[in-house]
Design a protein around this motif. Structure first.
Motif, PDB file in Angstrom:
ATOM      1  N   ASP A  81      41.622  34.148  46.355  1.00 55.85           N
ATOM      2  CA  ASP A  81      41.520  35.518  45.874  1.00 55.85           C
ATOM      3  C   ASP A  81      40.910  36.360  46.997  1.00 55.85           C
ATOM      4  O   ASP A  81      39.699  36.284  47.262  1.00 55.85           O
ATOM      5  N   ASP A 155      36.860  37.367  52.578  1.00 52.43           N
ATOM      6  CA  ASP A 155      36.516  36.219  51.743  1.00 52.43           C
ATOM      7  C   ASP A 155      37.701  35.907  50.850  1.00 52.43           C
ATOM      8  O   ASP A 155      38.392  36.820  50.386  1.00 52.43           O
ATOM      9  N   SER A 158      37.425  31.205  45.824  1.00 50.93           N
ATOM     10  CA  SER A 158      36.681  31.427  44.593  1.00 50.93           C
ATOM     11  C   SER A 158      36.718  30.143  43.760  1.00 50.93           C
ATOM     12  O   SER A 158      37.788  29.589  43.521  1.00 50.93           O
ATOM     13  N   GLY A 164      35.130  35.492  41.826  1.00 48.23           N
ATOM     14  CA  GLY A 164      33.744  35.059  41.981  1.00 48.23           C
ATOM     15  C   GLY A 164      32.934  35.106  40.721  1.00 48.23           C
ATOM     16  O   GLY A 164      31.726  35.364  40.747  1.00 48.23           O
ATOM     17  N   VAL A 169      32.573  34.617  46.035  1.00 47.81           N
ATOM     18  CA  VAL A 169      33.741  34.316  46.861  1.00 47.81           C
ATOM     19  C   VAL A 169      33.279  34.141  48.314  1.00 47.81           C
ATOM     20  O   VAL A 169      32.451  34.904  48.808  1.00 47.81           O
TER      21      VAL A 169
END
Length: 206
Positions: A81, A155, A158, A164, A169
């Motif tokens: 993600d 980032d 997850s 997150g 994340v």
């Protein structure tokens, strides 16, 4: 009398030996002229691999997954993600991007300076991971939008749920920093210094 004196002498020697073992004194590593160069190469080799994997993974996910729905992996254990993070590792200190970039530069400089003094393989591995991870996120802060020293870190990992929700994340650079830092802390707790010195702990006497 000679026998008694000899026994006392042996007892005193044994006591001195026990006290020496119990003392919290360092054991100096055996010298090896080529070891510092090998450990220096190990630090930068591990850092280069960590940095390369981080950069390649970020390029891949930005090109293929940014703006797309999260991708479920391993039956929902991990999701890809893509998020842009203006803060530190695991989305901490949001809004202090320039300061984090400066701190990362300082950390890199300290590790490079310390690497010349290394005599421990474990420390070399740990510092190499931290160095590679710090450089990976620093590259984002320097070269990504919105500008130099203000770039947002990519980032994309997850855990257990997208966005997150269960855990911040993160990216491969964050993982390298955490693993390397944990290894360095563990070695320190075990009494193993970066210069190869091993400290003995005092044994409890009954």
């Amino acid at each position: 009398m000679a026998a008694v004196s000899s026994e006392q002498s042996d007892s005193e020697k044994a006591a001195v030996a026990d006290n020496a073992d119990d003392a919290d004194t360092p054991n100096e590593p055996v010298g090896d002229p080529g070891r510092p160069r090998r450990l220096l190469a190990l630090v930068f080799g591990i850092a280069a691999v960590a940095l390369g994997l981080d950069v390649v993974s970020k390029i891949a996910v930005v090109a293929n997954l940014e703006g797309e729905p999260p991708v479920e992996l391993l039956g929902g254990l991990v999701y890809l993600d893509v998020l842009r993070n203006p803060g530190a590792a695991f989305s901490l200190a949001t809004g202090m991007t320039w300061l984090l970039a400066v701190l990362a530069i300082v950390v890199v400089g300290v590790i490079v300076w310390l690497s010349r003094k290394l005599r421990s393989t474990g420390w070399a591995i740990g510092l190499g991971l931290v160095l590679g991870g710090a450089c990976g996120n620093l590259v984002d802060r320097i070269f990504r939008a919105p500008g130099p020293l203000q770039g947002h870190v990519v980032d994309f990992i997850s855990v257990l749920a997208p966005g997150g929700r269960f855990y911040p994340v993160f990216n491969l650079a964050d993982s390298a920093i955490v693993c390397g830092g944990a290894l360095v802390v563990l070695l320190s707790l075990l009494g193993r210094d970066y210069d190869g010195t091993v400290h003995k702990r005092k044994r409890a006497k009954s």
